[in-house]
Design a protein around this motif. Sequence first.
Motif, mmCIF file in Angstrom:
data_model
loop_
_atom_site.group_PDB
_atom_site.id
_atom_site.type_symbol
_atom_site.label_atom_id
_atom_site.label_comp_id
_atom_site.label_asym_id
_atom_site.label_seq_id
_atom_site.Cartn_x
_atom_site.Cartn_y
_atom_site.Cartn_z
ATOM 1 N N SER A 1 9.048 -7.327 3.338
ATOM 2 C CA SER A 1 8.408 -8.436 4.070
ATOM 3 C C SER A 1 9.067 -9.787 3.809
ATOM 4 O O SER A 1 8.531 -10.810 4.229
ATOM 5 C CB SER A 1 6.921 -8.512 3.689
ATOM 6 N N SER A 2 10.234 -9.799 3.139
ATOM 7 C CA SER A 2 10.800 -11.091 2.742
ATOM 8 C C SER A 2 12.125 -11.430 3.395
ATOM 9 O O SER A 2 12.650 -12.504 3.170
ATOM 10 C CB SER A 2 11.009 -11.115 1.216
ATOM 11 N N SER B 1 4.926 -12.280 -3.762
ATOM 12 C CA SER B 1 4.991 -12.466 -2.312
ATOM 13 C C SER B 1 5.252 -13.932 -1.970
ATOM 14 O O SER B 1 6.052 -14.251 -1.090
ATOM 15 C CB SER B 1 3.693 -11.998 -1.655
ATOM 16 N N CYS C 1 7.427 -14.288 1.440
ATOM 17 C CA CYS C 1 7.022 -13.184 2.313
ATOM 18 C C CYS C 1 5.995 -13.706 3.322
ATOM 19 O O CYS C 1 4.941 -14.209 2.929
ATOM 20 C CB CYS C 1 6.423 -12.041 1.498
#
Length: 455
Positions: free
Chosen positions: A287-288, A312, A317
């Motif tokens: 997700s990054s 995160s 992210c």
Amino acid sequence: MSSNQPVSLIAETQSDGKSNLLLEAPDNEAYIYPVTCFPPLSAFDICLKCPALVVPARQTSEYRKNLKNVILNRPKVKVVIPLSDSDEAVTGEERRNYRKILLENRSDVFESEEVEELLATGQCFKGYHDLIQTYEDWSTQEVLERILPMDSCAVPSSFEQVGHLAHINLRRELLPFKYIVGKVILDKNSPRIKTVVNKLGSIESEFRTFGMEVIAGNQNDGWSNVTVKEEGCTFAMDFRRVYWNSRLAGEHKRLTELIRGDTERDGVPVIVVDFMAGIGPFSVPLSSKGYNIHVHANDLNPCSYRYLVQNSKKNHCKNIACYNMDARSFCHHLQDRKIDFHHVLMNLPASAPEFLDAFRGFQGTIMPRIHVYCFAPKDLGEAEKLSKARCETALGCKLDTERHDMKFIDVRNVSPKKNMYCISFSLPPAVRDLPKIDAPPRERTCPNPKRTRLI
């Protein structure tokens, strides 16, 4: 040896000139050698008469290539040396035009095919070099072999690095020497290693953590707070309170690249759910990086959840929602919110297959791809059979290798009798017709559905 007896060393001399400085095995198994029993560093100093080949200076590079199989290979040691006045192969001013190439320190090295061919040309000559070796020059294993009273196979030669920590798992017979082992590992790997820890017991808690003790280095407050980098991401953690295994870096890379491949082929958002996300080794990289991937990441351990959220944010992210729930409750929660997903990650190899029962009565419109980790025997055929049977029992229906596109990957060696595997398959539609199980009630932390960025 009793706990109040003075420590003594047993001196032995080996054929290569090194003196062993063996610590005595204690009579009392509970006795632990203090680090003050370590021999003086000067005791490791030796002078090796190292064989060498005297070669014309202008052809040194060419000769090094020819001698690559017999050249001396030791860290920090230069293998090309100018001639000195003590070298007799070449005399006078001619010494300036020659160099010595150091060879392996064995008696028959001059009889090797490569060396004999060069000697036959008449341009190269036999020589020797006095090589001074100190404590700084010996490897961890070489030092420990000289001071520990056991076979070299039992001497620890490697460790797992987690940030500035070196993590080892000492065998029982090495425990009396744990502080000695810790000192050598710290000495040989400083400054990148600041603390050496020994594992206590096995991973038995529901949070996959294990006891550990500091055997060398910094043990001030916060000694277990580390930062590691993997897949271009930075992960912070308290190593005592969460699960992390650096040996899984290759598997993390394999699966994240596989899922990213789905986004490149289809060009549509891919939804991933990570049942046992830990601090995010799968979820954070997915997700990054700006890929068209949305992640729902969950972990039961409250400490892992906090670091998952922190990592995160640290790695920017954007498309991730973090949860602190029981895995079965998490699975039902997503279905209750009518969140469809394409990939499911279940990295809890001791028991992950059993959590597949959470998919009974599945309500999603997409049949996701499941990636579940497990331990199984080393024999690949037996391991695949047993792992498949565990998954089928939990799912409540059969898996067909072709119809459900089942893949079985050998991830890593775990112990003499078992390996870690990943079994991937498409969720069988038959689970829809099964009665839904009751997920255990538990307080949960999950994103506010009105504020989450995920669709």
